[in-house]
Design an enzyme around this catalytic site. Structure first.
Site, PDB file in Angstrom:
ATOM      1  N   ALA A  11       0.930  -1.143   0.024  1.00 41.18           N
ATOM      2  CA  ALA A  11      -0.064  -0.092   0.005  1.00 41.18           C
ATOM      3  C   ALA A  11       0.795   1.269   0.272  1.00 41.18           C
ATOM      4  CB  ALA A  11      -0.892   0.020   1.271  1.00 41.18           C
ATOM      5  N   GLU A  30      10.031   2.969   6.459  1.00 41.35           N
ATOM      6  CA  GLU A  30       9.935   1.541   6.550  1.00 41.35           C
ATOM      7  C   GLU A  30      10.680   1.043   7.899  1.00 41.35           C
ATOM      8  OE1 GLU A  30       9.095  -2.179   7.277  1.00 41.35           O
ATOM      9  OE2 GLU A  30       8.023  -1.095   5.720  1.00 41.35           O
ATOM     10  N   ARG A 104       3.298 -12.330  -2.800  1.00 41.91           N
ATOM     11  CA  ARG A 104       3.387 -10.956  -2.441  1.00 41.91           C
ATOM     12  C   ARG A 104       4.654 -10.343  -2.607  1.00 41.91           C
ATOM     13  NH1 ARG A 104      -0.989  -9.486   1.275  1.00 41.91           N
ATOM     14  NH2 ARG A 104       0.446  -7.753   2.221  1.00 41.91           N
ATOM     15  N   TYR A 213      -3.835 -21.548  -5.513  1.00 41.10           N
ATOM     16  CA  TYR A 213      -3.565 -21.375  -6.785  1.00 41.10           C
ATOM     17  C   TYR A 213      -2.168 -21.294  -7.019  1.00 41.10           C
ATOM     18  CZ  TYR A 213      -3.796 -16.938  -4.330  1.00 41.10           C
ATOM     19  OH  TYR A 213      -3.547 -15.806  -3.498  1.00 41.10           O
TER      20      TYR A 213
END
Length: 229
Positions: A11, A30, A104, A213
């Site tokens: 995001a 971060e 991810r 998947y």
């Protein structure tokens, strides 16, 4: 106008790229020592792919993601196929973008690479937020490493356990809703017996479901089991 973004995940970096495209100067902070993602697979629908394409990431994502031909929904007890949604060319033509599945970490890597080469974005690691102060014109952030910074606006993108949210609103943070997810990544070779292994599969059963998947350019199978506790 300058913008500070707390949190360098999917995001936060997506927000940074979008703002930079509009000419804003952006700093991303971060808390970890490197930009890294925890988790496994993501399903990226046409709306999300449209946004990522606007950021100039469609080609790179296509190299790392998988485009499943269908979503297959099963009865988790009998194994019977209940329904199927085709995700081929007709689907893409209708919605303007394909339906993709991706690890991810692969998506984050694409975002970090793009942000690092974008002139208006400065990336900072090892910046753990500990305090915020607003004076009416700017908002200042103080970090555990002793650094301070001031911006015209600040975006909170530091996840479900957001420090920004606690500093601004207080409270106890997220409340457990009674659902637990178990995740696994396995070599795709372990599923050679599975028919339609290139599809997204959803298995429904009382009190939960299982989704699996392929990700990592088809090299791994992402598995998620959801259980009501």
């Amino acid at each position: 106008m300058t913008t500070g973004i707390i949190g360098g995940g999917i995001a936060g970096l997506s927000c940074a790229l979008a703002l930079a495209r509009c000419g804003h100067k952006v700093e991303v902070f971060e808390r970890a020592g490197a930009f890294r993602e925890v988790g496994a697979g993501l399903q990226v629908g046409p709306n999300a792919m449209s946004a990522l394409a606007e950021l100039g990431l469609a080609r790179r994502i296509a190299e790392l993601a998988v485009s499943p031909p269908a979503i297959r929904i099963h009865d988790g007890l009998s194994g019977n196929l209940l329904s199927q949604l085709q995700l081929g060319p007709e689907f893409e033509n209708r919605y303007g973008q394909p339906y993709r599945v991706i690890h991810r970490a692969d998506l984050l890597r694409v975002l970090v690479e793009k942000a690092a080469e974008t002139r208006n974005i400065q990336l900072n690691t090892s910046h753990e937020l500990i305090a915020l102060k607003q004076d009416g014109k700017t908002i200042s952030a103080t970090f555990a490493n002793g650094a301070t910074t001031s911006h015209d606006r600040l975006v909170a993108a530091d996840g479900v356990h957001s420090v920004c949210r606690k500093l601004v609103f207080g409270g106890k943070g997220p409340v457990y809703a009674g659902h637990t997810l178990y995740r696994a990544l396995c070599p795709i070779e372990d599923y050679s017996w599975l028919t339609h292994s290139d599809c997204v599969h959803l298995w429904l059963y009382p009190g939960g479901h299982i989704v699996h998947y392929p990700v990592s350019s088809g090299k791994q199978m992402n598995i998620v089991a959801a259980v009501e506790q």
